[in-house]
Scaffold this motif. Structure first.
Motif, mmCIF file in Angstrom:
data_model
loop_
_atom_site.group_PDB
_atom_site.id
_atom_site.type_symbol
_atom_site.label_atom_id
_atom_site.label_comp_id
_atom_site.label_asym_id
_atom_site.label_seq_id
_atom_site.Cartn_x
_atom_site.Cartn_y
_atom_site.Cartn_z
ATOM 1 N N VAL A 1 7.421 -5.128 -15.178
ATOM 2 C CA VAL A 1 8.672 -4.603 -14.635
ATOM 3 C C VAL A 1 8.522 -3.092 -14.513
ATOM 4 N N PRO A 2 8.924 -2.505 -13.385
ATOM 5 C CA PRO A 2 8.876 -1.040 -13.281
ATOM 6 C C PRO A 2 9.812 -0.396 -14.312
ATOM 7 N N ALA A 3 9.333 0.633 -14.996
ATOM 8 C CA ALA A 3 10.153 1.339 -15.992
ATOM 9 C C ALA A 3 11.420 1.906 -15.360
ATOM 10 N N ALA A 4 11.356 2.238 -14.063
ATOM 11 C CA ALA A 4 12.519 2.798 -13.357
ATOM 12 C C ALA A 4 13.680 1.807 -13.278
ATOM 13 N N PHE A 5 13.424 0.521 -13.553
ATOM 14 C CA PHE A 5 14.475 -0.490 -13.505
ATOM 15 C C PHE A 5 15.335 -0.467 -14.769
ATOM 16 N N LEU A 6 14.972 0.396 -15.736
ATOM 17 C CA LEU A 6 15.750 0.537 -16.970
ATOM 18 C C LEU A 6 16.391 1.910 -17.014
ATOM 19 N N ARG A 7 17.544 1.985 -17.676
ATOM 20 C CA ARG A 7 18.186 3.273 -17.947
ATOM 21 C C ARG A 7 18.823 3.167 -19.326
ATOM 22 N N ASP A 8 18.529 4.130 -20.176
ATOM 23 C CA ASP A 8 19.094 4.161 -21.532
ATOM 24 C C ASP A 8 18.861 2.848 -22.277
ATOM 25 N N GLY A 9 17.657 2.304 -22.162
ATOM 26 C CA GLY A 9 17.304 1.098 -22.899
ATOM 27 C C GLY A 9 17.982 -0.169 -22.421
ATOM 28 N N GLU A 10 18.510 -0.150 -21.202
ATOM 29 C CA GLU A 10 19.185 -1.315 -20.619
ATOM 30 C C GLU A 10 18.700 -1.504 -19.189
ATOM 31 N N PRO A 11 18.774 -2.747 -18.673
ATOM 32 C CA PRO A 11 18.499 -2.923 -17.247
ATOM 33 C C PRO A 11 19.516 -2.105 -16.442
ATOM 34 N N LEU A 12 19.062 -1.467 -15.389
ATOM 35 C CA LEU A 12 19.939 -0.687 -14.509
ATOM 36 C C LEU A 12 20.999 -1.627 -13.935
ATOM 37 N N GLY A 13 22.267 -1.341 -14.203
ATOM 38 C CA GLY A 13 23.352 -2.240 -13.802
ATOM 39 C C GLY A 13 23.392 -2.540 -12.313
ATOM 40 N N GLU B 1 0.823 -1.213 0.000
ATOM 41 C CA GLU B 1 0.000 0.000 0.000
ATOM 42 C C GLU B 1 0.860 1.267 0.000
ATOM 43 N N HIS B 2 2.153 1.127 0.358
ATOM 44 C CA HIS B 2 3.052 2.283 0.394
ATOM 45 C C HIS B 2 3.882 2.403 -0.875
ATOM 46 N N VAL B 3 3.714 1.461 -1.794
ATOM 47 C CA VAL B 3 4.492 1.496 -3.033
ATOM 48 C C VAL B 3 4.073 2.713 -3.848
ATOM 49 N N LEU B 4 5.066 3.467 -4.277
ATOM 50 C CA LEU B 4 4.773 4.666 -5.059
ATOM 51 C C LEU B 4 4.255 4.282 -6.435
ATOM 52 N N ALA B 5 3.418 5.146 -6.987
ATOM 53 C CA ALA B 5 2.904 4.912 -8.336
ATOM 54 C C ALA B 5 4.090 4.851 -9.292
ATOM 55 N N THR B 6 4.041 3.928 -10.204
ATOM 56 C CA THR B 6 5.145 3.772 -11.143
ATOM 57 C C THR B 6 4.603 3.377 -12.502
ATOM 58 N N GLU B 7 5.414 3.601 -13.511
ATOM 59 C CA GLU B 7 5.069 3.130 -14.856
ATOM 60 C C GLU B 7 5.531 1.682 -14.953
ATOM 61 N N TRP B 8 4.651 0.818 -15.445
ATOM 62 C CA TRP B 8 4.957 -0.608 -15.547
ATOM 63 C C TRP B 8 5.119 -1.000 -17.002
ATOM 64 N N LEU B 9 6.058 -1.903 -17.257
ATOM 65 C CA LEU B 9 6.304 -2.414 -18.602
ATOM 66 C C LEU B 9 6.003 -3.908 -18.629
#
Length: 113
Positions: free
Chosen positions: A47-59, A3-11
């Motif tokens: 998968v949350p969009a925030a887990f990607l950066r520049d078209g790659e999984p966040l290292g 319930e505390h999870v922030l709104a996020t864009e999902w892929l």
């Protein structure tokens, strides 16, 4: 917790296939091997969009997801934790990771075990 999870864009998996330029099986392997975190949202694996950066999984994500798994978190709990404001970080863990605070995020994650 969720319930505390922030709104996020999902892929969805097809979104990830498009964004990463990989096949479905390779995208699923990234999730299985914890290079990406995923959870079911309305019955669909996302998968949350925030887990990607520049078209790659966040290292920095991979090692952090491993630490969370070692602490006993399942995939869904790990995704929720990454997206939930963490008082000791003053941010969500994913925002802290994206800001280059990997060691700090992993220290907090290890303390959860």
């Amino acid at each position: 917790m969720s319930e505390h999870v922030l709104a996020t864009e999902w892929l969805t998996i097809p979104d990830l296939v498009d964004q990463l330029g990989l096949g479905v099986s390779r995208v699923r392997r990234l999730i299985e091997d914890k290079h990406l975190g995923a959870k079911r949202v309305d019955g669909v694996l996302k998968v949350p969009a925030a887990f990607l950066r520049d078209g790659e999984p966040l290292g920095e994500l991979h090692g952090t997801l491993i630490v969370l798994a070692d602490a006993g978190f399942d995939d869904e709990e790990a995704v929720d934790w990454m997206l939930t404001e963490e008082e000791s970080l003053g941010a969500t863990p994913i925002d802290a990771l994206r800001a280059g605070r990997k060691a700090e995020v992993r220290r907090v994650a290890q303390a959860l075990a």
